[in-house]
Enzyme design. Structure first.
Site, PDB file in Angstrom:
ATOM      1  N   GLN A   1      -8.663  -8.714  -7.950  1.00 30.07           N
ATOM      2  CA  GLN A   1      -9.451  -7.407  -7.404  1.00 30.07           C
ATOM      3  C   GLN A   1      -9.600  -6.697  -6.349  1.00 30.07           C
ATOM      4  O   GLN A   1     -10.358  -6.825  -5.864  1.00 30.07           O
ATOM      5  CB  GLN A   1      -9.876  -6.616  -8.594  1.00 30.07           C
ATOM      6  CG  GLN A   1      -9.786  -5.480  -9.179  1.00 30.07           C
ATOM      7  CD  GLN A   1     -11.194  -4.515 -10.456  1.00 30.07           C
ATOM      8  OE1 GLN A   1     -10.988  -5.907 -11.125  1.00 30.07           O
ATOM      9  NE2 GLN A   1     -11.153  -3.190 -10.428  1.00 30.07           N
TER      10      GLN A   1
ATOM     11  N   GLY B   1      -9.250  -2.253  -4.250  1.00 28.48           N
ATOM     12  CA  GLY B   1      -9.142  -1.147  -4.403  1.00 28.48           C
ATOM     13  C   GLY B   1      -8.301   0.141  -5.345  1.00 28.48           C
ATOM     14  O   GLY B   1      -8.141   1.028  -5.844  1.00 28.48           O
ATOM     15  N   PHE B   2      -6.717  -0.609  -5.230  1.00 27.90           N
ATOM     16  CA  PHE B   2      -6.369  -0.591  -5.772  1.00 27.90           C
ATOM     17  C   PHE B   2      -5.024  -0.617  -7.545  1.00 27.90           C
ATOM     18  O   PHE B   2      -4.200  -0.161  -7.923  1.00 27.90           O
ATOM     19  CB  PHE B   2      -4.659  -0.415  -5.375  1.00 27.90           C
ATOM     20  CG  PHE B   2      -4.793   0.642  -3.429  1.00 27.90           C
ATOM     21  CD1 PHE B   2      -4.814   2.301  -3.880  1.00 27.90           C
ATOM     22  CD2 PHE B   2      -5.125   0.089  -2.916  1.00 27.90           C
ATOM     23  CE1 PHE B   2      -5.199   3.066  -2.743  1.00 27.90           C
ATOM     24  CE2 PHE B   2      -6.116   1.265  -1.585  1.00 27.90           C
ATOM     25  CZ  PHE B   2      -5.602   2.329  -1.388  1.00 27.90           C
TER      26      PHE B   2
ATOM     27  N   ASP C   1      -5.973  -2.225   6.448  1.00 26.66           N
ATOM     28  CA  ASP C   1      -6.624  -3.353   5.983  1.00 26.66           C
ATOM     29  C   ASP C   1      -6.631  -4.419   5.919  1.00 26.66           C
ATOM     30  O   ASP C   1      -6.866  -5.351   5.182  1.00 26.66           O
ATOM     31  CB  ASP C   1      -6.826  -2.541   4.424  1.00 26.66           C
ATOM     32  CG  ASP C   1      -7.588  -2.920   3.374  1.00 26.66           C
ATOM     33  OD1 ASP C   1      -9.082  -3.250   3.918  1.00 26.66           O
ATOM     34  OD2 ASP C   1      -7.972  -3.167   1.570  1.00 26.66           O
TER      35      ASP C   1
END
Length: 670
Positions: free
Chosen positions: A359, A361-362, A481
C-alpha cells in the site's frame, strides 16, 4: 420512436455518445502498441530477437555490430556489408488513410581510427523481408546494389548516415531519406549542426526517427548522446509509406564499408514504439454495423434511455464523471488495454487480503491472475486500486496514467491496462515476482541477503531508467518519489522503477508538490532533497538526490531515514558515510552481512557516487549520463570533499515569487 426521444435531452445525448463510439471505435487503439526497448545488447539474451545478415553482423561489446567488429585486422574491414533486423514484422498500413505511426530512438557510434578514411555509412531501415542484396558493399550501404538500386520492387525506406561522398551526395557527413535507392530523396548536411558522424574522438549520437501515419511526415532528430532532444528536426519530409513499403515490414539497420574507406558501424541502444493496426482491422466491422439503419438506431436510443434511467436511480454525478473520464482515457494515443471491473475483481479474488502486495499514499496494490480463454493457465499481474476520495483519486489516476502510458524502458514497470468503472479507478502492471527492493534489504536473513552482483546491477538499472526519464523520453519527467520500496525486482532480480503516482512532466510545468493538495512535501524522509522543503518543487536534481539515497541504502542496507549511533553520536545515513569518507574508511559502510563477498573498488565507487548525488547544493549533483558512466566504469568515481558542504537556503520571498529575481541567501552549516 418519438415517444422514446421525448424522454428528454439526456436520452438524445446517450444516443449521440453511443453512435459516436461506434463510428470512431475503429480508430481507437485499446491495446498496448507493439514495442521493444534495448538499453544494451547481450549475445546470450538478445540474439534470438534479431536476424544477422551479411557475414560480419553480430552482437559484441554490448552493441549491434552491423559490419565486422575489429580494429586490428584491417583487411577484414574492406568492402563489407551487413544488416541486423528485428525478427518480427510490423503491420505498416491498412489503407491510404490508416497508416501506422512509429517512434524509434537509437544510439549509434561510427568508429574510426585517426588514420582511417571513414566510409561508407550506416542506415536505419524498413525492409520487406529478412534478406540482404549481394555485393551491397561500398556506396550501396547494405541497402541495394548495382543491379537493383532504384527499383520499386525493393520496397525499402531508410534514413542514411553517410560518411563517404558520392556524385549524388552533398558531402561526406550528411543524413538522408532513401526510398528504394541510395540516391537520397532528401539530404541534410550535418556540418551546419556541429555534428561529425565519424570524428577522430569516438562519439555516441542519439537519433529519434518519428513517422506520423496521419500527416504522413517523417522527422529525424539527432544530437550527441546525453543532450536533450532538439525542438526542431534536422530532416522533415512528407512521405506516404504505403506507397513504398510492404504492409508487413521489418525494422533494423544496414551498413557497409569500402576500399580503402573503413569504419565500425555500431548501435548501442534501440527502442521502437509503433501503432497496433491489428486492433483497428478487427474493429472495422463495427463501422459497418453502425450503418445498418433505423432499427439499430432505435435500439440504441432505447438502450440509452434504459441505461440512463438505471443510472438515475443510483445518482447522476458519478455516471457523467465516469463517461467523461473514460472517453478521455480511451482517446489518449497509445493507450493500453481497457479491462472490465468484474474481470479484475475475479482476478484478485474480490481484492482479498491474501492477494495484497502493498500500500502507498495513493492506493493498494493486489496480485491478480487473469485467466486465459481456455482457463488452463493465467497471467500474473499487479493491480493498483486507487483508494482516496473520488475527486482527488481521479486526478492522481489521470496524472499517473498520462505520464506512464507511453513510457517504454526495460527498467520501468510496464503498464498493461486500466479500468475506470463504477467510480473505481485501477491500473494494471506487469507482476514483479521478487517484490520490492526494500524487502530484500531489510527482511532477508543473513543467508538470503541480496548478493553484491545483484545490488550493483539493480543500481545500474535504476540509473538507466532515471536517465531515460530525464533525457531520452519525449518529455522530461521527474519521478518525485524515488526510494527502495518503489524499485521492484523481476524474476532475474533486474530493477524496475515503478509507482509514478507523483511523477510529472516538466514540459507541462507540473512539477509542484503543492498541486497535489497535500500538506507539506510528499515523500519519505531521507529521500527528499533539502531544497524541496523550501521551494515545494521537484526537479531532475531532486530525483538525483533521491537516487543518491538509494545508492547508499543498497550498499549499506541502512534506511536513509533512521539515525546511526557511531561513537555515541547520532548520524543520518549520508552524514555517517561522509564521516567515514573523511576518516579514510568509507568501505566500513558496506553491509556487514556481505562479509568479504563484494568488490571493494566497486563499493567505494558507489559510496562516493551516493555522496556526490546527496550534495546539499542541487547544481553540484552529477547528471544522469555521468551517473550511468560512473556505474559502468567508463568514468572515474566523483571527487567528493572530505567535509559535507554547507547548504545554501534561498529566501522564502524568492522561492514563492515568480516575478522577484532578487536572491537573499542564508547559509546553514551541515
Amino acid at each position: 420512436m418519438v415517444t422514446i426521444i421525448s424522454n428528454g435531452r439526456s436520452s438524445i445525448t446517450v444516443f449521440i455518445i453511443l453512435c459516436c463510439i461506434l463510428l470512431h471505435l475503429a480508430d481507437i487503439q485499446a491495446a498496448t502498441p507493439p514495442s521493444f526497448s534495448f538499453d544494451n545488447f547481450s549475445q546470450a539474451e538478445d540474439k534470438d530477437s534479431f536476424e544477422f545478415l551479411g557475414g560480419g553482423a553480430t552482437i559484441d561489446n554490448a552493441s549491434l555490430q552491423i559490419t565486422q567488429d575489429t580494429t586490428e585486422n584491417v583487411p577484414n574491414l574492406l568492402n563489407r556489408f551487413g544488416r541486423i533486423m528485428y525478427k518480427h514484422p510490423f503491420n505498416m498500413w491498412l489503407s491510404d488513410e490508416i497508416q501506422a505511426s512509429f517512434n524509434s530512438n537509437f544510439v549509434i557510434n561510427i568508429f574510426r581510427k585517426p588514420a582511417w578514411n571513414a566510409g561508407e555509412g550506416l542506415a536505419f531501415l524498413i525492409a520487406p523481408d529478412l534478406s540482404i542484396p549481394d555485393a551491397s558493399y561500398g556506396q550501396w550501404l547494405g541497402l541495394t546494389n548495382a543491379i537493383n538500386d532504384g527499383k520499386q520492387t525493393n520496397k525499402i525506406v531508410a534514413i542514411e548516415f553517410d560518411t563517404e561522398k558520392q556524385d549524388y551526395d552533398p558531402n561526406d557527413n550528411h543524413i538522408g531519406l532513401n526510398i528504394n535507392s541510395v540516391n537520397s530523396t532528401a539530404t541534410v548536411s550535418l556540418d551546419d549542426y556541429n555534428i561529425e558522424l565519424s570524428p577522430e574522438v569516438p562519439t555516441n549520437y542519439r537519433v529519434w526517427v518519428h513517422y506520423n501515419g496521419t500527416s504522413k511526415v517523417m522527422e529525424v532528430y539527432m544530437v550527441q548522446d546525453g543532450q536533450p532532444k532538439p525542438e526542431k528536426p534536422l530532416l522533415s519530409k512528407t512521405i506516404s509509406l504505403k506507397e513504398y513499403v510492404n504492409q508487413k515490414s521489418y525494422f533494423g539497420f544496414a551498413a557497409s564499408t569500402g576500399n580503402p574507406q573503413i569504419e565500425l558501424n555500431c548501435v548501442l541502444k534501440w527502442s521502437l514504439e509503433i501503432d497496433d493496426l491489428q486492433k483497428k482491422s478487427d474493429l472495422l466491422w463495427l463501422k459497418i454495423g453502425a450503418g445498418v439503419g433505423v432499427p439499430l438506431v432505435t435500439l440504441l436510443i432505447l438502450c440509452g434511455v434504459l441505461y440512463l434511467n438505471k443510472r438515475k436511480r443510483r445518482g447522476k454525478g458519478g455516471d457523467e464523471e465516469s463517461k467523461v473520464l473514460g472517453t478521455q482515457l480511451r482517446w489518449l494515443p497509445g493507450m493500453p488495454r481497457e479491462f472490465k471491473y468484474k474481470d479484475l475483481k475475479k482476478a484478485t479474488n474480490n481484492f482479498h487480503e491474501s492477494m495484497r502486495l502493498g500500500q502507498g499514499g495513493f492506493g493498494v496494490v493486489y496480485k491478480g491472475i487473469l485467466q486465459d480463454k481456455d482457463h488452463k493457465s493465467g497471467t500474473e499481474i499487479a493491480v493498483k486500486k486507487f483508494s482516496r476520495d473520488s475527486v482527488q483519486s481521479k486526478d492522481d489516476f489521470l496524472a499517473e496514467l498520462t505520464i506512464i502510458h507511453r513510457l517504454r524502458h526495460k527498467h520501468l514497470v510496464r503498464l498493461v491496462g486500466w479500468c475506470y468503472e463504477k467510480g473505481k479507478l485501477l491500473l494494471l502492471y506487469d507482476f514483479m515476482p521478487n517484490g520490492s527492493l526494500d524487502k530484500h534489504l531489510y527482511e532477508a536473513s543473513n543467508e538470503n541477503t541480496l548478493n553484491w552482483r545483484r545490488r550493483y546491477r539493480i543500481l545500474a538499472g535504476v540509473a538507466s531508467a532515471l536517465h531515460y526519464l530525464h533525457n531520452e523520453y519525449d518529455q522530461k519527467v521527474v519521478h518525485r518519489d524515488l526510494k527502495a520500496s518503489n524499485i521492484l525486482l523481476d524474476s532475474d532480480y533486474n530493477a524496475r522503477l515503478g509507482d509514478f503516482g507523483l511523477a510529472r512532466a516538466l514540459d507541462n510545468e507540473r512539477n509542484s508538490y503543492a498541486e497535489l493538495g497535500l500538506a507539506g512535501v510528499p515523500g519519505t524522509m531521507g529521500y527528499v532533497a533539502p531544497e524541496c522543503f523550501h521551494t515545494g518543487r521537484a526537479t531532475p536534481e531532486s530525483d538525483v538526490y533521491g537516487f543518491g539515497a538509494v545508492v547508499l541504502e543498497v550498499v549499506c542496507s541502512r534506511s536513509p531515514g533512521i539515525s546511526i549511533n557511531h561513537h555515541q553520536r547520532l548520524y543520518s545515513l549520508v552524514d555517517w558515510v561522509w564521516m567515514l569518507h573523511r576518516e579514510g574508511s568509507i568501505e566500513e559502510a558496506v553491509d556487514e552481512r556481505l562479509g568479504t563477498d563484494y568488490v571493494v573498488d566497486e563499493a567505494k565507487r558507489l559510496l562516493l557516487l551516493g555522496l556526490a548525488c546527496s550534495h546539499p547544493v542541487a547544481s553540484e549533483r552529477p547528471q544522469t549520463q555521468d551517473i550511468c558512466q560512473i556505474i559502468s566504469g567508463i568514468m572515474l568515481a566523483p571527487n567528493v570533499p572530505p567535509f559535507k558542504p554547507a547548504f545554501t537556503w534561498p529566501s522564502m520571498v524568492t522561492a514563492c515569487s515568480s516575478t522577484d529575481s532578487t536572491l537573499t541567501n542564508t547559509t546553514f552549516s551541515s
